[in-house]
Every structure is written in structure tokens, then in C-alpha cells.
Design a protein around this motif. Structure first.
Motif, PDB file in Angstrom:
ATOM      1  N   ALA A 132      24.710  59.175  50.213  1.00  0.00           N
ATOM      2  CA  ALA A 132      24.153  59.398  48.879  1.00  0.00           C
ATOM      3  C   ALA A 132      23.618  58.101  48.284  1.00  0.00           C
ATOM      4  N   LEU A 133      24.365  57.014  48.440  1.00  0.00           N
ATOM      5  CA  LEU A 133      23.901  55.726  47.925  1.00  0.00           C
ATOM      6  C   LEU A 133      22.634  55.282  48.646  1.00  0.00           C
ATOM      7  N   ALA A 134      22.573  55.549  49.939  1.00  0.00           N
ATOM      8  CA  ALA A 134      21.371  55.196  50.704  1.00  0.00           C
ATOM      9  C   ALA A 134      20.150  55.942  50.175  1.00  0.00           C
ATOM     10  N   TRP A 135      20.317  57.228  49.833  1.00  0.00           N
ATOM     11  CA  TRP A 135      19.206  57.992  49.276  1.00  0.00           C
ATOM     12  C   TRP A 135      18.769  57.429  47.923  1.00  0.00           C
ATOM     13  N   VAL A 136      19.721  57.148  47.064  1.00  0.00           N
ATOM     14  CA  VAL A 136      19.386  56.640  45.726  1.00  0.00           C
ATOM     15  C   VAL A 136      18.649  55.313  45.816  1.00  0.00           C
ATOM     16  N   THR A 137      19.214  54.366  46.544  1.00  0.00           N
ATOM     17  CA  THR A 137      18.591  53.033  46.630  1.00  0.00           C
ATOM     18  C   THR A 137      17.301  53.068  47.435  1.00  0.00           C
ATOM     19  N   GLY A 138      17.252  53.909  48.459  1.00  0.00           N
ATOM     20  CA  GLY A 138      16.044  53.981  49.277  1.00  0.00           C
ATOM     21  C   GLY A 138      14.860  54.552  48.513  1.00  0.00           C
ATOM     22  N   ILE A 139      15.079  55.646  47.785  1.00  0.00           N
ATOM     23  CA  ILE A 139      13.994  56.244  46.997  1.00  0.00           C
ATOM     24  C   ILE A 139      13.584  55.296  45.879  1.00  0.00           C
ATOM     25  N   GLY A 140      14.553  54.658  45.254  1.00  0.00           N
ATOM     26  CA  GLY A 140      14.217  53.690  44.210  1.00  0.00           C
ATOM     27  C   GLY A 140      13.383  52.547  44.738  1.00  0.00           C
ATOM     28  N   ALA A 141      13.719  52.065  45.933  1.00  0.00           N
ATOM     29  CA  ALA A 141      12.938  50.981  46.526  1.00  0.00           C
ATOM     30  C   ALA A 141      11.529  51.439  46.885  1.00  0.00           C
ATOM     31  N   ALA A 142      11.385  52.702  47.317  1.00  0.00           N
ATOM     32  CA  ALA A 142      10.048  53.230  47.610  1.00  0.00           C
ATOM     33  C   ALA A 142       9.190  53.252  46.348  1.00  0.00           C
ATOM     34  N   VAL A 143       9.789  53.633  45.239  1.00  0.00           N
ATOM     35  CA  VAL A 143       9.072  53.606  43.961  1.00  0.00           C
ATOM     36  C   VAL A 143       8.686  52.172  43.600  1.00  0.00           C
ATOM     37  N   ALA A 144       9.583  51.233  43.859  1.00  0.00           N
ATOM     38  CA  ALA A 144       9.300  49.826  43.572  1.00  0.00           C
ATOM     39  C   ALA A 144       8.129  49.320  44.401  1.00  0.00           C
ATOM     40  N   MET A 145       8.040  49.762  45.647  1.00  0.00           N
ATOM     41  CA  MET A 145       6.952  49.320  46.527  1.00  0.00           C
ATOM     42  C   MET A 145       5.583  49.687  45.962  1.00  0.00           C
ATOM     43  N   ILE A 146       5.529  50.799  45.254  1.00  0.00           N
ATOM     44  CA  ILE A 146       4.253  51.242  44.677  1.00  0.00           C
ATOM     45  C   ILE A 146       4.024  50.609  43.306  1.00  0.00           C
ATOM     46  N   GLY A 189       9.868  50.218  35.478  1.00  0.00           N
ATOM     47  CA  GLY A 189       9.794  49.216  34.421  1.00  0.00           C
ATOM     48  C   GLY A 189      10.111  47.819  34.909  1.00  0.00           C
ATOM     49  N   LEU A 190      11.173  47.676  35.668  1.00  0.00           N
ATOM     50  CA  LEU A 190      11.590  46.349  36.126  1.00  0.00           C
ATOM     51  C   LEU A 190      10.575  45.741  37.073  1.00  0.00           C
ATOM     52  N   ASN A 191       9.921  46.564  37.878  1.00  0.00           N
ATOM     53  CA  ASN A 191       8.916  46.020  38.794  1.00  0.00           C
ATOM     54  C   ASN A 191       7.633  45.628  38.076  1.00  0.00           C
ATOM     55  N   ALA A 192       7.286  46.317  37.000  1.00  0.00           N
ATOM     56  CA  ALA A 192       6.163  45.868  36.179  1.00  0.00           C
ATOM     57  C   ALA A 192       6.473  44.515  35.561  1.00  0.00           C
ATOM     58  N   MET A 193       7.692  44.373  35.083  1.00  0.00           N
ATOM     59  CA  MET A 193       8.152  43.097  34.530  1.00  0.00           C
ATOM     60  C   MET A 193       8.135  42.006  35.590  1.00  0.00           C
ATOM     61  N   GLY A 220       2.373  41.164  43.966  1.00  0.00           N
ATOM     62  CA  GLY A 220       2.990  42.484  44.010  1.00  0.00           C
ATOM     63  C   GLY A 220       3.053  43.016  45.435  1.00  0.00           C
ATOM     64  N   LEU A 221       1.999  42.751  46.211  1.00  0.00           N
ATOM     65  CA  LEU A 221       2.026  43.136  47.623  1.00  0.00           C
ATOM     66  C   LEU A 221       3.072  42.338  48.389  1.00  0.00           C
ATOM     67  N   ILE A 222       3.203  41.053  48.038  1.00  0.00           N
ATOM     68  CA  ILE A 222       4.260  40.240  48.638  1.00  0.00           C
ATOM     69  C   ILE A 222       5.632  40.804  48.269  1.00  0.00           C
ATOM     70  N   ASN A 223       5.758  41.279  47.038  1.00  0.00           N
ATOM     71  CA  ASN A 223       7.042  41.814  46.599  1.00  0.00           C
ATOM     72  C   ASN A 223       7.421  43.106  47.310  1.00  0.00           C
ATOM     73  N   ILE A 224       6.436  43.758  47.947  1.00  0.00           N
ATOM     74  CA  ILE A 224       6.782  44.899  48.795  1.00  0.00           C
ATOM     75  C   ILE A 224       7.692  44.438  49.923  1.00  0.00           C
ATOM     76  N   ALA A 225       7.517  43.187  50.329  1.00  0.00           N
ATOM     77  CA  ALA A 225       8.392  42.629  51.360  1.00  0.00           C
ATOM     78  C   ALA A 225       9.813  42.443  50.847  1.00  0.00           C
ATOM     79  N   ASN A 226      10.001  42.480  49.526  1.00  0.00           N
ATOM     80  CA  ASN A 226      11.350  42.468  48.950  1.00  0.00           C
ATOM     81  C   ASN A 226      11.911  43.884  48.833  1.00  0.00           C
ATOM     82  N   SER A 227      11.090  44.808  48.333  1.00  0.00           N
ATOM     83  CA  SER A 227      11.562  46.169  48.091  1.00  0.00           C
ATOM     84  C   SER A 227      11.492  47.049  49.334  1.00  0.00           C
ATOM     85  N   GLY A 228      10.530  46.782  50.213  1.00  0.00           N
ATOM     86  CA  GLY A 228      10.420  47.571  51.443  1.00  0.00           C
ATOM     87  C   GLY A 228      11.701  47.584  52.260  1.00  0.00           C
TER      88      GLY A 228
END
Length: 417
Positions: free
Chosen positions: A60-74, A130-134, A365-373
Motif C-alpha cells: 500500500a505504501l508503495a502504491w501511495v508513494t509511487g503514484i505521488g512520484a509519478a504526479v511529481a514527474m509531470i 503544489g510542492l513540485n511547483a514550488m 524540472g526535467l532534471i528533477n524527474i531524475a529525483n522523482s522518477g
């Protein structure tokens, strides 16, 4: 698209050194950002998910953090691209810093009331937007305002809040807040307050005639035309992937492999995690600014990135073969040293391979995909390993191999010494 000949101040390459006030204010804003990321990731989300789905908490934690990170990538590069195009009297970056902080805070407040895994996932996605826009606007502040000769030092000071944010987030959610809900409310309220001082610093406006175009093609940077950018992206992706799969289940590792509660009756694994984070942060603080200054003076960014990768692989090997509390404490020290070097030097290196000044926030932001990906891929790799492919020893061995690969590939970059 190249900038017109008469480039405005907003697109100019900075030559004047920034002062301590500017550095302190952007560091405070970054402290809020990382506190909002890591307070939930390290404590609130694992505890909340563990209470909702105790029998399947890892998945469950993997799903929550994984989907959140996918949103961050975009959301990170999209917000960065919109920031690059913002033409108003309040500047390009500050509106996105404030707006992102407000939305991120609201997302955390929403999380406080969730009692299902689906609700937690939605709330974490809102916070991530919000945090990724910031983050996109704050990250662009370094190439916008700091000359190349000072970027290692400033990146070091900005890197310290990344580690302090972990400490503060955990302290607030374990020692100040008495419940998961109050932890979300506390952090969600602090985030916008911490960005207010930075909003008083200069943010040169962009004339409308200099706005870059916006479209999907702008988000593709050809590795053939910009190979250094591509190698910098891949290096960071691998370094962060190794870190992600090693830290995702750290709270569970302390409980299930180290048996922290059995070693220290009356304490919880979260208490042990706080001790490790404090030790790790002290090591980061002692090394990150010093290594940034050294990289500025020597100009040897790639050498220091490689050194940091080798150092960072050692703790993974320690945890793989000796899952004991004393070894875990020593690993926290070594990891802090390695990551402290990496934080300042790699951030400075990345700003030197950006394709064009008019797209700084989008490119970062594209570089930051390497953080959230890696937060997306990490659970995909780590979950099956922990569940059925060798457990924690194999997990940490995989982490070491990935980090070492990333540290070696940094030498493919040609434009930076």
C-alpha cells in the motif's frame, strides 16, 4: 529557441555574487519544501498507511508513494515551463513559489482527514503538485542569480535544508505533534510561512516579447544535441534510484530486521529512525558546504561526484551484511558524508549543462524527474525484492550497484571538469 539579442536581466547569465541574506532566505524556503516532502514520507505516510492496511502496508505504501512520484514527474517540469513564461511585475519565480507552497500545504491538510488508501493517495498527489511547483521555481533561483564560480558554495547551503528538512519533519511529526493528523496540520501550516521572506528578494520580470513558446516539443531535449545534459540526468537518476530503494522501507527495516523495539523496550522504530536521521544530518552539514567551496575552487565537479558515489555505496553494503543497530548507526555517518558531498557538487554541475537560459526552470524540472522518477521505479524494484527475492540483503546490494554505476557515468559529461 534562442533568446533575442538584447536579452533582459531575467535571462542574463549572472555575474554578481549573491549575499548571505539571499542565500539564507532561499535556504529557509528549501527547508520548508524538504520538511513537507520528508515528514510525510518518513513518518506520517508509513504510520497512516500502516494503520489503514496493517497486513499489506508495504504494498500500500508503495502504491501511495509511487503514484505521488509519478504526479511529481509531470508537475515539476510543467510548472517550470510555465514559470519560464510568466511575465508580470511580480517576476517569473515568486508567484509559483507562493502558489506551490499554498497548494502543497492544502494537500497536507487534506491528508489529515483520510481513512482509506485511495484518499491518502489523492491527498499525497495534491501535495506533490503544489510542492513540485514550488521546487521548480526555487531550483531555478540558482542559475537565475548565482554565478558559476559561486554555485558549489550556494548549492551547499541550499543542500543543508534538504537534510535538516528530514530532521525537522521527523521531529515535528514524532515529538511535537501527538497524532498523524496534527502532524499534517503542523507541517501544512508552516510551509507557506517559511517562503514569505524569500518573496521579498529580487525576481526580475520577463518582458512579454521574450516569453519562450509552450508545447510538448519543448519538453524533449535531444541527447544527441545536448549529450552533457542527458548524461547529467542519467547520473542523477541512478544515484537517486539507489538511494530510493535503500530508504523506502527503512522504518520497516528497523522494525523487522534490526528488531529495534526488542533492543530498546518502550521505544518504537520511529524513535530509532529519528536517531539515524540526526546522525546523518550532522554528517551532511559538516561536509556539504565545504565540498561545494572545494569544487568551486578546484573546478573538479565530476571527481567529487564520483567520490560521493563510492562513499554512498559503503553504507548499503554494511546494511546488507550486518543488519545490526550499531552498524546501522555507523552507516548513517558514512551516508551523510557521501550525500553531503553529492548534494552541493551535483547541483552545481547540473546548472552548468542547461541548454538555454530562457528554459532554466523547465530544464531543471526535467532534471528533477531524475529525483522523482526513482520514487516511482523504486517501489517496483524494492517491493518484490523485500517480499520474495532475497529480502533486505539483496535490496541493499542492489542499491550499492546502482549508486556506483551512476557515479561512474558522470565521466561521460564533457563540458564540466
Amino acid at each position: 529557441m534562442a533568446a533575442p539579442a538584447a536579452s533582459p536581466v531575467a535571462l542574463a547569465e549572472p555575474v554578481r555574487r549573491v549575499g548571505p541574506i539571499w542565500t539564507a532566505f532561499i535556504s529557509l524556503a528549501n527547508l520548508a519544501l524538504w520538511m513537507a516532502y520528508f515528514g510525510p514520507l518518513q513518518v506520517l505516510l508509513p504510520e497512516q498507511v500502516g494503520g489503514i492496511a496493517p497486513d499489506g502496508k508495504e504494498a500500500a505504501l508503495a502504491w501511495v508513494t509511487g503514484i505521488g512520484a509519478a504526479v511529481a514527474m509531470i508537475s515539476n517540469p510543467v510548472a517550470g515551463a510555465l514559470s519560464d513564461r510568466t511575465a508580470g511585475r511580480f517576476g517569473r519565480r515568486h508567484p509559483w513559489t507562493l502558489g506551490g507552497a499554498l497548494l502543497g500545504g492544502l494537500g497536507l491538510l487534506f491528508l489529515a482527514g483520510q481513512t482509506t488508501v485511495a484518499g491518502v493517495t489523492i491527498g499525497w498527489c495534491l501535495a506533490q503538485i503544489g510542492l513540485n511547483a514550488m521546487q521548480a521555481s526555487l531550483t531555478a533561483g540558482v542559475p537565475d542569480h548565482v554565478p558559476v564560480s559561486q554555485r558549489g558554495e550556494v548549492s551547499g547551503w541550499i543542500g543543508i535544508p534538504q537534510s535538516l528538512g528530514v530532521v525537522l519533519g521527523v521531529v515535528l511529526t514524532t515529538m511535537v505533534a501527538s497524532t498523524v493528523e496534527s502532524g499534517y496540520f503542523l507541517i501544512g501550516g508552516l510551509v507557506p510561512l517559511c517562503v514569505l521572506p524569500f518573496l521579498r528578494t529580487p525576481d526580475p520580470p520577463l518582458p512579454r516579447e521574450h516569453r519562450p513558446p509552450f508545447g510538448l516539443r519543448r519538453f524533449w531535449i535531444s541527447p544527441r544535441r545536448h549529450p552533457d545534459f542527458a548524461w547529467a540526468w542519467l547520473t542523477r537518476f541512478l544515484m537517486q534510484l539507489g538511494n530510493a530503494i535503500a530508504t523506502l522501507y527503512l522504518l520497516y527495516f528497523l522494525s523487522d530486521a534490526v528488531h529495534y523495539e526488542r533492543l530498546f523496550p518502550g521505544e518504537t522504530a520511529a524513535d530509532g529512525l529519528l536517531v539515524l536521521i540526526l546522525i546523518y544530518t550532522a554528517a551532511v552539514v559538516l561536509t556539504t558546504v565545504v565540498s561545494g567551496v572545494v569544487s568551486d575552487r578546484l573546478g573538479k565537479r565530476k571527481t567529487l561526484v564520483t567520490v560521493s558515489g563510492v562513499i554512498s555505496a559503503v553504507p548499503a553494503l554494511m546494511l546488507a551484511f550486518w543488519p545490526q543497530w550499531g552498524v546501522t548507526v555507523a552507516a548513517a555517518v558514512v551516508l551523510g558524508v557521501g550525500f553531503g558531498v553529492y548534494l552541493s557538487v551535483d547541483n552545481a554541475l547540473v546548472t552548468q549543462v542547461l541548454p538555454a537560459p530562457e528554459g532554466r526552470a523547465k530544464d531543471l524540472g526535467l532534471i528533477n524527474i531524475a529525483n522523482s522518477g526513482p520514487q516511482v521505479l523504486g517501489p517496483v524494484i524494492a517491493g518484490p525484492i523485500v517480499a520474495s527475492l532475497g529480502g533486505y540483503p539483496v535490496l541493499y546490494l542492489a542499491s550499492a550497484v546502482i549508486v556506483l554505476l551512476g557515479a561512474g557515468l558522470v565521466w561521460k559529461i564533457k563540458a564540466v571538469p
